[in-house]
Design a protein around this motif. Structure first.
Motif, PDB file in Angstrom:
ATOM      1  N   SER A 157       0.820  -1.200   0.000  1.00  0.00           N
ATOM      2  CA  SER A 157       0.000   0.000   0.000  1.00  0.00           C
ATOM      3  C   SER A 157       0.857   1.255   0.000  1.00  0.00           C
ATOM      4  O   SER A 157       2.057   1.206   0.264  1.00  0.00           O
ATOM      5  N   VAL A 158       0.216   2.359  -0.295  1.00  0.00           N
ATOM      6  CA  VAL A 158       0.858   3.667  -0.301  1.00  0.00           C
ATOM      7  C   VAL A 158       0.203   4.518   0.780  1.00  0.00           C
ATOM      8  O   VAL A 158      -1.020   4.686   0.790  1.00  0.00           O
ATOM      9  N   LEU A 159       1.024   5.026   1.715  1.00  0.00           N
ATOM     10  CA  LEU A 159       0.532   5.926   2.759  1.00  0.00           C
ATOM     11  C   LEU A 159       0.658   7.352   2.262  1.00  0.00           C
ATOM     12  O   LEU A 159       1.674   7.723   1.676  1.00  0.00           O
ATOM     13  N   LEU A 160      -0.355   8.169   2.523  1.00  0.00           N
ATOM     14  CA  LEU A 160      -0.387   9.509   1.958  1.00  0.00           C
ATOM     15  C   LEU A 160       0.003  10.615   2.930  1.00  0.00           C
ATOM     16  O   LEU A 160       0.271  11.725   2.494  1.00  0.00           O
ATOM     17  N   PHE A 161       0.008  10.353   4.221  1.00  0.00           N
ATOM     18  CA  PHE A 161       0.317  11.380   5.209  1.00  0.00           C
ATOM     19  C   PHE A 161       1.374  10.871   6.173  1.00  0.00           C
ATOM     20  O   PHE A 161       1.434   9.683   6.457  1.00  0.00           O
ATOM     21  N   VAL A 206      -2.640   1.409  11.068  1.00  0.00           N
ATOM     22  CA  VAL A 206      -4.060   1.217  10.737  1.00  0.00           C
ATOM     23  C   VAL A 206      -4.261   1.369   9.232  1.00  0.00           C
ATOM     24  O   VAL A 206      -4.897   0.536   8.582  1.00  0.00           O
ATOM     25  N   ALA A 207      -3.716   2.448   8.667  1.00  0.00           N
ATOM     26  CA  ALA A 207      -3.853   2.703   7.229  1.00  0.00           C
ATOM     27  C   ALA A 207      -3.244   1.559   6.418  1.00  0.00           C
ATOM     28  O   ALA A 207      -3.850   1.071   5.453  1.00  0.00           O
ATOM     29  N   LYS A 208      -2.063   1.137   6.809  1.00  0.00           N
ATOM     30  CA  LYS A 208      -1.373   0.049   6.108  1.00  0.00           C
ATOM     31  C   LYS A 208      -2.171  -1.255   6.200  1.00  0.00           C
ATOM     32  O   LYS A 208      -2.324  -1.967   5.203  1.00  0.00           O
ATOM     33  N   ASP A 209      -2.699  -1.553   7.386  1.00  0.00           N
ATOM     34  CA  ASP A 209      -3.473  -2.785   7.563  1.00  0.00           C
ATOM     35  C   ASP A 209      -4.686  -2.822   6.629  1.00  0.00           C
ATOM     36  O   ASP A 209      -4.979  -3.854   6.027  1.00  0.00           O
ATOM     37  N   PHE A 210      -5.404  -1.711   6.521  1.00  0.00           N
ATOM     38  CA  PHE A 210      -6.568  -1.676   5.626  1.00  0.00           C
ATOM     39  C   PHE A 210      -6.144  -1.804   4.168  1.00  0.00           C
ATOM     40  O   PHE A 210      -6.676  -2.620   3.423  1.00  0.00           O
ATOM     41  N   SER A 211      -5.197  -0.994   3.736  1.00  0.00           N
ATOM     42  CA  SER A 211      -4.839  -0.972   2.315  1.00  0.00           C
ATOM     43  C   SER A 211      -4.060  -2.200   1.878  1.00  0.00           C
ATOM     44  O   SER A 211      -4.140  -2.596   0.711  1.00  0.00           O
ATOM     45  N   ARG A 243      -4.902  -5.016   2.590  1.00  0.00           N
ATOM     46  CA  ARG A 243      -5.974  -5.975   2.289  1.00  0.00           C
ATOM     47  C   ARG A 243      -6.699  -5.605   0.995  1.00  0.00           C
ATOM     48  O   ARG A 243      -7.717  -6.198   0.658  1.00  0.00           O
ATOM     49  N   GLY A 244      -6.201  -4.578   0.292  1.00  0.00           N
ATOM     50  CA  GLY A 244      -6.784  -4.190  -0.992  1.00  0.00           C
ATOM     51  C   GLY A 244      -7.805  -3.078  -0.911  1.00  0.00           C
ATOM     52  O   GLY A 244      -8.460  -2.761  -1.905  1.00  0.00           O
ATOM     53  N   LEU A 245      -7.956  -2.452   0.255  1.00  0.00           N
ATOM     54  CA  LEU A 245      -8.972  -1.420   0.459  1.00  0.00           C
ATOM     55  C   LEU A 245      -8.388  -0.011   0.393  1.00  0.00           C
ATOM     56  O   LEU A 245      -7.300   0.241   0.913  1.00  0.00           O
ATOM     57  N   TYR A 246      -9.123   0.891  -0.207  1.00  0.00           N
ATOM     58  CA  TYR A 246      -8.808   2.318  -0.082  1.00  0.00           C
ATOM     59  C   TYR A 246      -9.243   2.711   1.322  1.00  0.00           C
ATOM     60  O   TYR A 246     -10.276   2.239   1.811  1.00  0.00           O
ATOM     61  N   TYR A 247      -8.472   3.575   1.982  1.00  0.00           N
ATOM     62  CA  TYR A 247      -8.781   3.929   3.366  1.00  0.00           C
ATOM     63  C   TYR A 247      -8.981   5.437   3.487  1.00  0.00           C
ATOM     64  O   TYR A 247      -8.081   6.220   3.202  1.00  0.00           O
ATOM     65  N   PHE A 248     -10.196   5.824   3.913  1.00  0.00           N
ATOM     66  CA  PHE A 248     -10.559   7.216   4.152  1.00  0.00           C
ATOM     67  C   PHE A 248     -10.925   7.386   5.621  1.00  0.00           C
ATOM     68  O   PHE A 248     -11.567   6.520   6.207  1.00  0.00           O
ATOM     69  N   ASP A 249     -10.537   8.519   6.206  1.00  0.00           N
ATOM     70  CA  ASP A 249     -10.814   8.773   7.620  1.00  0.00           C
ATOM     71  C   ASP A 249     -11.383  10.176   7.789  1.00  0.00           C
ATOM     72  O   ASP A 249     -11.053  11.085   7.030  1.00  0.00           O
ATOM     73  N   ALA A 250     -12.232  10.342   8.808  1.00  0.00           N
ATOM     74  CA  ALA A 250     -12.782  11.665   9.122  1.00  0.00           C
ATOM     75  C   ALA A 250     -11.701  12.595   9.671  1.00  0.00           C
ATOM     76  O   ALA A 250     -11.834  13.811   9.615  1.00  0.00           O
ATOM     77  N   ASP A 251     -10.621  12.035  10.213  1.00  0.00           N
ATOM     78  CA  ASP A 251      -9.452  12.811  10.639  1.00  0.00           C
ATOM     79  C   ASP A 251      -8.563  12.967   9.418  1.00  0.00           C
ATOM     80  O   ASP A 251      -8.139  11.984   8.827  1.00  0.00           O
ATOM     81  N   THR A 276      -8.131  15.797  14.088  1.00  0.00           N
ATOM     82  CA  THR A 276      -8.881  16.922  13.531  1.00  0.00           C
ATOM     83  C   THR A 276      -9.976  16.348  12.648  1.00  0.00           C
ATOM     84  O   THR A 276      -9.723  15.922  11.520  1.00  0.00           O
ATOM     85  N   LEU A 277     -11.198  16.312  13.182  1.00  0.00           N
ATOM     86  CA  LEU A 277     -12.309  15.666  12.491  1.00  0.00           C
ATOM     87  C   LEU A 277     -13.058  16.653  11.613  1.00  0.00           C
ATOM     88  O   LEU A 277     -13.153  17.838  11.923  1.00  0.00           O
ATOM     89  N   HIS A 278     -13.603  16.148  10.512  1.00  0.00           N
ATOM     90  CA  HIS A 278     -14.301  16.974   9.540  1.00  0.00           C
ATOM     91  C   HIS A 278     -15.598  16.293   9.112  1.00  0.00           C
ATOM     92  O   HIS A 278     -15.824  15.135   9.427  1.00  0.00           O
ATOM     93  N   ASP A 279     -16.408  17.034   8.347  1.00  0.00           N
ATOM     94  CA  ASP A 279     -17.631  16.435   7.816  1.00  0.00           C
ATOM     95  C   ASP A 279     -17.374  15.778   6.457  1.00  0.00           C
ATOM     96  O   ASP A 279     -18.285  15.459   5.723  1.00  0.00           O
ATOM     97  N   TYR A 280     -16.123  15.584   6.125  1.00  0.00           N
ATOM     98  CA  TYR A 280     -15.733  14.853   4.927  1.00  0.00           C
ATOM     99  C   TYR A 280     -14.664  13.839   5.334  1.00  0.00           C
ATOM    100  O   TYR A 280     -14.117  13.889   6.429  1.00  0.00           O
ATOM    101  N   TYR A 281     -14.385  12.925   4.441  1.00  0.00           N
ATOM    102  CA  TYR A 281     -13.383  11.889   4.687  1.00  0.00           C
ATOM    103  C   TYR A 281     -12.182  12.144   3.774  1.00  0.00           C
ATOM    104  O   TYR A 281     -12.345  12.485   2.601  1.00  0.00           O
ATOM    105  N   THR A 282     -10.979  11.964   4.317  1.00  0.00           N
ATOM    106  CA  THR A 282      -9.744  12.184   3.575  1.00  0.00           C
ATOM    107  C   THR A 282      -9.048  10.845   3.338  1.00  0.00           C
ATOM    108  O   THR A 282      -8.932  10.036   4.262  1.00  0.00           O
ATOM    109  N   LYS A 283      -8.589  10.638   2.109  1.00  0.00           N
ATOM    110  CA  LYS A 283      -7.886   9.390   1.796  1.00  0.00           C
ATOM    111  C   LYS A 283      -6.558   9.374   2.539  1.00  0.00           C
ATOM    112  O   LYS A 283      -5.758  10.297   2.442  1.00  0.00           O
ATOM    113  N   GLN A 284      -6.323   8.317   3.297  1.00  0.00           N
ATOM    114  CA  GLN A 284      -5.110   8.148   4.083  1.00  0.00           C
ATOM    115  C   GLN A 284      -4.129   7.193   3.416  1.00  0.00           C
ATOM    116  O   GLN A 284      -2.926   7.319   3.578  1.00  0.00           O
TER     117      GLN A 284
END
Length: 151
Positions: free
Chosen positions: A63-67, A76-81, A83-91, A100-108
Motif C-alpha cells: 500500500s501507499v501511505l499519503l500522510f 491502521v492505514a497500512k493494515d486496511f490498504s 488488504r486491498g482497500l482504499y482507506y478514508f478517515d474523518a481525521d 482533527t475531524l471533519h464532515d468529509y473523509y480524507t484518503k489516508q
C-alpha cells in the motif's frame, strides 16, 4: 434489521464500506464525527457483518501511505490498504498527534492492487450491493463528502 440511530452516529467510531463505479472498495472510519450515509444507517447488522468480513481477510498487496502520521495511524492505514482497500478517515491526518475531524473523509492510504467487488464471495457481494457510491474511482478522490443519513 435494526437501524443505527442519529445519536449513535455521533458517538461511536464507525467503520463502513463503499464501492465505486470501478468496483473498488473503500473503508471509511468516522471517529464518531464523520457523516454516515443512509445505506450504512439503515441496517446495523449488515454493517457489522461487513466489518467482521473485511477485518478477517488476509493481506493481498502493498500500500501507499499519503500522510506522515503517528506510528499507530500509519499501521491502521497500512493494515486496511494491504488488504486491498482504499482507506478514508474523518481525521485528515494533517496535525500529527491531534485528531482533527471533519464532515468529509480524507484518503489516508490506497492499495497498489485493489480488491474488487467481483472478487468477493457471493454473500458479501449481496450485502455490499447496497453500498455503491456515486464515485467514479477512489484512486482519484482525495476527499469525499458524504450526505448524512439524518440530515
Amino acid at each position: 434489521m435494526s437501524k443505527i440511530s442519529s445519536d449513535e452516529c455521533f458517538t461511536m467510531d464507525m467503520e463502513w464500506y463503499g464501492v465505486d463505479r470501478q468496483g473498488n472498495i473503500a473503508v471509511f472510519c468516522s471517529a464518531g464525527e464523520g457523516y454516515l450515509p443512509e445505506f450504512v444507517c439503515e441496517d446495523k447488522e449488515r454493517a457489522d457483518e461487513l466489518i467482521e468480513y473485511f477485518n478477517a481477510i488476509e493481506r493481498i498487496t502493498d500500500s501507499v501511505l499519503l500522510f506522515i502520521q503517528t506510528e499507530h495511524a500509519q499501521q491502521v492505514a497500512k493494515d486496511f490498504s494491504d488488504r486491498g482497500l482504499y482507506y478514508f478517515d474523518a481525521d485528515d491526518g494533517i496535525r500529527i498527534g491531534i485528531c482533527t475531524l471533519h464532515d468529509y473523509y480524507t484518503k489516508q492510504s490506497y492499495p497498489l492492487k485493489p480488491l474488487k467487488y467481483e472478487m468477493l464471495p457471493n454473500h458479501i457481494r449481496e450485502i455490499l450491493k447496497h453500498n455503491f457510491m456515486e464515485i467514479e474511482d477512489f484512486l482519484y478522490e482525495d476527499t469525499i463528502h458524504i450526505k448524512h443519513a439524518y440530515e
